[in-house]
Design a protein around this motif. Structure first.
Motif, PDB file in Angstrom:
ATOM      1  N   SER A  91       0.823  -1.207   0.000  1.00 16.54           N
ATOM      2  CA  SER A  91       0.000   0.000   0.000  1.00 16.54           C
ATOM      3  C   SER A  91       0.858   1.259   0.000  1.00 16.54           C
ATOM      4  N   HIS A  92       2.175   1.109  -0.087  1.00 15.35           N
ATOM      5  CA  HIS A  92       3.056   2.277  -0.170  1.00 15.35           C
ATOM      6  C   HIS A  92       2.837   2.926  -1.537  1.00 15.35           C
ATOM      7  N   PHE A  93       2.623   4.232  -1.525  1.00 17.53           N
ATOM      8  CA  PHE A  93       2.327   4.918  -2.777  1.00 17.53           C
ATOM      9  C   PHE A  93       3.413   4.677  -3.826  1.00 17.53           C
ATOM     10  N   SER A  94       4.672   4.741  -3.393  1.00 19.72           N
ATOM     11  CA  SER A  94       5.766   4.602  -4.367  1.00 19.72           C
ATOM     12  C   SER A  94       5.740   3.238  -5.043  1.00 19.72           C
ATOM     13  N   ILE A 113       6.877  20.996  -5.876  1.00 19.78           N
ATOM     14  CA  ILE A 113       6.105  19.776  -5.622  1.00 19.78           C
ATOM     15  C   ILE A 113       7.012  18.585  -5.863  1.00 19.78           C
ATOM     16  N   SER A 144       6.617  10.986  -4.380  1.00 19.08           N
ATOM     17  CA  SER A 144       6.637  10.253  -3.115  1.00 19.08           C
ATOM     18  C   SER A 144       7.983   9.600  -2.822  1.00 19.08           C
ATOM     19  N   PHE A 202      -0.979   4.708  -0.099  1.00 24.89           N
ATOM     20  CA  PHE A 202      -1.576   4.959  -1.411  1.00 24.89           C
ATOM     21  C   PHE A 202      -2.985   5.539  -1.296  1.00 24.89           C
ATOM     22  N   ARG A 238      -2.501   9.204  -0.467  1.00 23.47           N
ATOM     23  CA  ARG A 238      -1.709  10.079  -1.339  1.00 23.47           C
ATOM     24  C   ARG A 238      -2.232  10.175  -2.775  1.00 23.47           C
ATOM     25  N   ALA A 239      -2.873   9.105  -3.252  1.00 20.20           N
ATOM     26  CA  ALA A 239      -3.385   9.132  -4.624  1.00 20.20           C
ATOM     27  C   ALA A 239      -4.338  10.308  -4.791  1.00 20.20           C
ATOM     28  N   ASN A 240      -4.156  11.085  -5.839  1.00 24.78           N
ATOM     29  CA  ASN A 240      -5.046  12.208  -6.163  1.00 24.78           C
ATOM     30  C   ASN A 240      -5.078  13.273  -5.076  1.00 24.78           C
ATOM     31  N   ASN A 241      -4.019  13.384  -4.325  1.00 32.18           N
ATOM     32  CA  ASN A 241      -3.983  14.303  -3.193  1.00 32.18           C
ATOM     33  C   ASN A 241      -2.835  15.303  -3.340  1.00 32.18           C
ATOM     34  N   ILE A 242      -2.946  16.401  -2.657  1.00 31.56           N
ATOM     35  CA  ILE A 242      -1.884  17.417  -2.575  1.00 31.56           C
ATOM     36  C   ILE A 242      -1.885  17.933  -1.145  1.00 31.56           C
ATOM     37  N   ASP A 246       1.114  13.705  -5.999  1.00 31.12           N
ATOM     38  CA  ASP A 246       0.571  12.350  -6.143  1.00 31.12           C
ATOM     39  C   ASP A 246       1.200  11.630  -7.328  1.00 31.12           C
ATOM     40  N   PHE A 247       2.523  11.651  -7.347  1.00 25.81           N
ATOM     41  CA  PHE A 247       3.287  10.915  -8.360  1.00 25.81           C
ATOM     42  C   PHE A 247       4.545  10.422  -7.653  1.00 25.81           C
ATOM     43  N   THR A 248       5.320   9.563  -8.305  1.00 26.32           N
ATOM     44  CA  THR A 248       6.421   8.929  -7.589  1.00 26.32           C
ATOM     45  C   THR A 248       7.769   9.609  -7.789  1.00 26.32           C
ATOM     46  N   ASN A 300       0.970  11.511 -13.876  1.00 29.89           N
ATOM     47  CA  ASN A 300       2.270  11.698 -13.209  1.00 29.89           C
ATOM     48  C   ASN A 300       3.022  12.927 -13.703  1.00 29.89           C
ATOM     49  N   TRP A 308      -0.799  25.701 -11.946  1.00 29.79           N
ATOM     50  CA  TRP A 308      -0.223  24.447 -12.441  1.00 29.79           C
ATOM     51  C   TRP A 308      -1.341  23.480 -12.823  1.00 29.79           C
ATOM     52  N   ASP A 329      -1.988  16.190 -11.858  1.00 30.65           N
ATOM     53  CA  ASP A 329      -2.295  14.861 -12.405  1.00 30.65           C
ATOM     54  C   ASP A 329      -3.376  14.169 -11.578  1.00 30.65           C
ATOM     55  N   PHE A 330      -4.460  14.888 -11.357  1.00 31.62           N
ATOM     56  CA  PHE A 330      -5.625  14.333 -10.688  1.00 31.62           C
ATOM     57  C   PHE A 330      -6.837  14.962 -11.357  1.00 31.62           C
ATOM     58  N   LEU A 365      -5.879  18.153  -0.108  1.00 34.44           N
ATOM     59  CA  LEU A 365      -6.853  18.278  -1.182  1.00 34.44           C
ATOM     60  C   LEU A 365      -8.055  17.362  -1.000  1.00 34.44           C
ATOM     61  N   LYS A 366      -7.817  16.099  -0.655  1.00 26.20           N
ATOM     62  CA  LYS A 366      -8.909  15.127  -0.645  1.00 26.20           C
ATOM     63  C   LYS A 366      -9.892  15.330   0.510  1.00 26.20           C
TER      64      LYS A 366
END
Lengths: 327, 327, 327, 327
Positions: A178-181, B164, B167, B180, B183-187, B224-226, C185, C221, C224-225, C267-268
Motif C-alpha cells: 500500500s506504499h504509494f511509491s 512539488i 513520493s 496509497f 496520497r493518490a489524487n492528493n496534494i 501524487d506521483f512517484t 504523473n 499548475w 495529475d488528478f 486536497l482530498k
C-alpha cells in the motif's frame, strides 16, 4: 423518532465510510462511535474529510441505548467482541467482517444470535425479517451480482473470474503493497485461486443452483486506484446474448442499486455510489459478464446501510442517494 | 581497469537507484552493497525490478579494496557511520545525505575529510579536485538550478518558491502520508517555509551573490506521483526576458544535464533522466522561473554518479545516457 | 411546490455535475436539460455514471415554464445565448461562465439583467436579493477564500500564489494536455501570471480593501488528478498567527461551507463536497495561507446550487450534504 | 562502422520510443526520422523529453543510404507505404505494425519481401537469418511468453486470459477513453474475446503444439497507467508446479530478457525495460501464469531493437541495458 446507531471500530476505513453515510441519513442518528485506540479524540482527527460536518468524539464506552450496532472490525474480531461484550438482545447487529457469512458460522456457540447473509439481491425477504446481518465481502458482492442470474438459470459449471480492487480494500494499515511509491502505476496478482471470499460466493451459487459442483477460478489483482472493484467472469453457455440479458434484467428488476447495462460499463460509473453495474458480452459459446461496484459502498458500508434500511422497514434507498464522484 | 565502488545503505531508495545506474556504467564495477538489515539476501529481494540484471547479495561486511564509497544512509547517519567505521584515506567518499553539505559541516572533528558541495553547475572545478563529495538535496538542486544565473547577476532579493515532489523523495519507510489510499489524487503542503534544504540553497546563492540578504520563501508540496520535482520561483527584476534567457543559456553552456528551454517545460520531460530543464516567463517586472528534475537522479543518485565521473576524470556523462520514461 | 430548473449546456462537465446535484435536491425538479449536439439522446449516454438515476433525455427545446435557468456554457457563450434566446423576466438565471463576473460586464446592453457576483462568503445578502447570479470561477473561489479576511483587515499588498488544478477544470474537450499518457504523473505551469480569474479576484479584494494597489502574482499548475484545487498564497504581515486565525474564524463564522482548520489541510478533504478548507502558517513576517476546494463543486456547480438556495430563500445547505469521496 | 537506421512514422509513440533507444545504441546511427505531418520540425517539438539529447529534425524525404528501416506506422499503413515507396532490396525492414505478422500476410503480392515473425524466444534462429521482421504486438508478446513453454509441452487446450494495458498502447491520438478525466482511476474492458492479437498468438501456439484446437478466451482491460501489460492466464493441467517451473526455466534458458520468477511479480518490475517476467501459481489442477512486459519496449520498440541486433549479428542485448523506472 430516529434510529439510534452505534459504531464499533469507527476509526478504520469502513468505520469512516459508515459515518459519512449515517450523518446524512434522514432516519438515523449516531449515538456513539467506538474506537479503543482513539477514545476521546475528535472523529475529524482520523476522518479529516468530515471537518465541519461532525463534532463527535470517539468513545471507549458502549451504550445500550441504541437500535442498531455496526461492527466495523477486522476479520475475526467481531466474534471476539460479541463474546466479550454483552449487547442487549433488542439491538440489531450488522457485522461488516467475515465472521458470520458462512452457513456454519451464522449461529455460533456463546453468541445468541442468528445472522442472515445480507445480499439484498439474493436474500431481501430474509433480510427484512432478520435481527442480525452478516454483510457480504466486497469482491463477493461484485462477483455474485455478475453470476446470480446464471445460477438461478442453472447454467453455471466452470467460471473463470479476474477482478481488480482499489487500495481501500486493504484497509488503512501501512503495508509495503500500500506504499504509494510501490502501488502507483502498478498491478499485481494476490491470493490467486485462494481468495477468502470464495466460500461465501460458493454458498450463494449453491443456494440458487443446488446440486452442481461449480468450479470458480478467481484471480484477484491489486489495482492502482483507491476505490472500486471491476470483475470479468467467463463461462460457457448456449444461451443467446438476448436470452441472457433478459435473465439478468428480470432477476434485478425491482432492485434499485443493481443496473444491467447494454452499453460498455466502466469502474468510475459507480465510484462513490451504492450502485453495481453489469454488462454482458458473448462470442461463440463464451459469455463474459463484467460487473463493477465501489468496494466501500455496495461492497461494504453502503450495503450495510441498505441492509439496515430493510431490517427497519425503510425504503431501501434511504440515505443512499449519493452523488457519484464521476471523475 | 574499472572503478571499484562500494555502497552503504543499499536497500533504500537511493541505494537501489545507485545500483540501477552503476550496473550499466561502462567504467564501474560494484564491489559490495552493504545493508545491515538485509545482509545475505539477494539484492533482487529488495529491488525486484533488477531481477535478471544482478546476482549480488547484500553484505554486512565492508571491504577496503574499493576506489569510491557511496553513503546512501538517512540524514545524520553518514557522520555516525564514518566515525565508527575506519575507511582508507585513499577511498573517495560521496555522501548522499545532508551531513556535510553546509560549510560548517564540511570538515568535522573525528572525520579526517573535507567535503565539497557537489553541484557541478556551481562547483565543477572544485569537484574535479575533490576527495569527498557532499551530494546536494533534491529540492536544493532543482531550486538552485533555477536561481544560480540570477544570483551570479546579482539581482536576487526576495524569492517566492513553490515546489512539488514525488513520493520517492520521502523514502521507503511506511508513513500515513505515503499510504496509497491517502496520497493518490492528493496534494498537501509540508514544512512550509522551514524545509531543511533552505540552508544549502542559501549558501550557494551567497557564493554567487555575496553580501546580499536574500529572502527565500519556499512552500513545498507533496504530489501524487512517484518521481520528480517541479518548481516555480517568482522574483522581481527589470531585466528583459531576452536578457534573462541569455544569462541562463550562458551560465549553463557546457553543462550537459541542465537544459534551458524556450518552450513550456513539464515534469515528465526529465523523469528517469539525469537532466534538469528550466523555463522563464516574464510579465511586467515579475519573472517566474520554472525548473524540474528527477529527485532520485539529478536530485540524488544521477548527480552522485555525475560527481563520481568528475572526481575520477571521466566524461561527466558516462553511465548517464538514460532512456527517459517519457510517459 | 418544487423549484423548476432548466439547464443549458447539459452535456459538459459542469452540466453533468449540476444534474448530479439537482436530481437529489429536495426542493428542485429538473424541467429540461438542453444540449444542442445531444438533443434526443438519453442523458446517461453522456453522463454514464447516472445510469439508473435518471431517465431524462437531452432536448433541443427551451421551455419558459421554469423558475431558474442554469447556463453551463463555454466562456462568452452565455452572452450570445441570452442575446439570441428570449427568457422570461421572471426566470432567475445562474451563469457558470465568466461572462458577467466583472463589474463592467454585470449589466450589458441587449441583456436586460443585472448580475450579482455569487460568492456567498463575500456577497450573501446581495445574493439573497438577486435575480441573476454570475457564479465565480474555480481558481477565483479558492484563492479568494484564502484572502478575503486579509483584505477586510486591510493588510494585503503583495501576494504570491501558486495553485494546482485537476483535469476537470479544463473541461471534456480533447486536448494534448488532457491526454492520459501525457498528464498522468505530470505537472506543468500554464497561463503564468496571466490567468483569466485575476480580474474577478482583484475586484473582490478591492471591494473589501478599497484604495490599495494589490499585486497578485499567480502561477497556476496543471495537476495529475481529476478533481480539486489546492492553493498556497504567501504575504508579508506583522499580525501574529493567533490574530490571523481569529480574523479568519470570525470572517467565516456562519458560513457553512468554508472551514478554517488548525491542522494541516489536504486536497482530498474536500473532494466531492461543497466545502472549502483553509489553513494558516506563519514563519517570521511571512504568512502562508493554504486553501482547497473541489473545482466542480464549491468552484462551480455546488456554489451555483448554494446561490440558488440563497436566491430562493432556502437553507444554504439544501441538497449539498454530500458524502466526501475521501479517498 | 555503425548501422544506419531510418525511421518511418517518427512522431508517434513507437517512433519516439525507438528514437529514445537508438540515440544511445552503441552500434547504430539514426540517418533520418520521417514524419509527413512534422517534416521540418525539430524532433524535440514532438518528443519533448529528448530536449538536450537530439538535434535532428523530422524529414519528409527518404534516403536509401541506410541499412535498416523501421516502420512505425498505424496498422495497415506499412503495406501501403511499401507498395508506394521503393526501398532498396539491401535494406532490412522491421515493421512494428500488424501488417505482416500472420503467415498469410508474411509475403504479399507487390511487396518483394518475406517477413519473419520477430519473437526471439520463439524464432531466434530464423530471425538471425531474416531480411525482414514482423515485430509482434504488445499483448501478443506478453501473452505468448506466458504460454509458449506450455505449448511446447503440448498441454494447452482451454486458456482463460485477462490482461490489462497502459494508455500508451492506444497511441497518441486523442480519444474519449484516453482523456485523463475519464481514464484516471478507471478500468474498462474492450474488444472482449475479439482482440486483434489473437491471430498471431494462435499461430505461435500452433507452431509449438500443432494439431490441437486451442481455445483462448481473452478479456483485455484498459488500465489507469501509462506503460506496461499484466496478464493472468488460467489453464487446467496435471503437471506439478515444480515440473512447470522446470519447463519454463528450461524454455527461457539463454534468453536474456525473459525472466522466470519464483516470487510474486508485479508490473513495475519491468516498466522502462526490455524484460518480461513470468510467475506460476497452482491450486488443484488449475495453473495460473502471470506475465508482464512494457508495451512500448518488449512489446514494441525494445523487441524491434532486439530483432535488429539479431538480424545484424550483434549481441541481443546491445543498446537494451535500460535503467528500470522502478517507481
Amino acid at each position: 423518532m430516529k434510529i439510534k446507531a452505534g459504531i464499533i471500530g469507527g476509526a478504520g476505513y469502513t468505520g469512516g465510510e459508515l459515518i459519512r453515510l449515517l450523518i446524512h441519513h434522514p432516519f438515523v442518528t449516531i449515538s456513539f462511535i467506538h474506537s479503543r485506540s482513539n477514545a476521546g479524540k475528535p472523529v475529524t482527527d482520523v476522518h479529516a474529510d468530515l471537518v465541519g460536518d461532525i463534532d463527535l468524539r470517539f468513545t471507549g464506552e458502549i451504550s445500550q441505548d441504541i437500535d442498531v450496532l455496526f461492527l466495523c472490525l477486522g476479520h475475526g474480531e467481531s466474534t471476539k467482541f460479541l463474546k466479550e461484550t454483552p449487547i442487549d438482545a433488542s439491538v440489531k447487529i450488522i457485522d461488516l467482517a467475515n465472521d458470520f457469512r458462512l452457513r456454519k458460522d451464522s449461529s455460533q456457540p456463546d453468541i445468541n444470535r442468528n445472522f442472515v447473509y445480507g445480499l439484498p439481491e439474493l436474500n431481501r425477504e430474509a433480510i427484512r425479517k432478520a435481527q442480525n446481518i452478516a454483510n457480504p465481502g466486497c469482491f463477493a458482492t461484485t462477483i455474485q451480482l455478475g453470476l446470480l442470474p446464471l445460477a438461478k438459470t442453472g447454467v453455471l459449471k466452470e467460471i473463470y473470474t479476474t477482478g481488480i480492487t482499489g487500495s481501500t480494500g486493504a484497509g488503512q494499515k501501512l503495508a509495503a503493497t500500500s506504499h504509494f511509491s510501490w502501488r502507483a502505476n502498478n498491478i499485481q496478482a494476490y491470493k490467486t485461486l485462494t481468495h477468502q471470499h470464495l466460500g461465501e460466493i460458493g454458498e450463494s451459487l449453491d443456494q440458487l443452483q443446488p446440486g452442481t459442483e461449480i468450479d470458480l477460478s478467481f484471480v484477484p489483482w491489486r489495482g492502482d486506484f483507491t476505490r472500486g472493484i471491476f470483475i470479468s467472469s467467463t463461462i460457457t453457455t448456449d444461451l443467446s446474448l438476448e436470452e441472457l440479458y433478459f435473465l439478468f434484467e428480470d432477476f434485478y428488476n425491482g432492485h434499485p442499486f443493481t443496473v444491467v447495462s447494454r452499453t460498455p460499463i466502466f469502474l468510475k460509473q459507480i465510484v462513490n455510489t451504492n450502485k453495481a453495474v453489469i454488462q454482458l458480452e458473448k462470442v461463440g459459446t463464451k459469455l463474459v459478464v463484467h460487473s463493477a461496484a465501489d468496494n466501500l459502498l455496495k461492497g461494504a458500508c453502503g450495503q450495510a446501510v441498505q441492509n439496515m434500511n430493510l431490517v427497519f422497514g425503510l425504503d431501501e434507498r434511504a440515505g443512499l442517494n449519493l452523488k457519484p464522484a464521476a471523475f
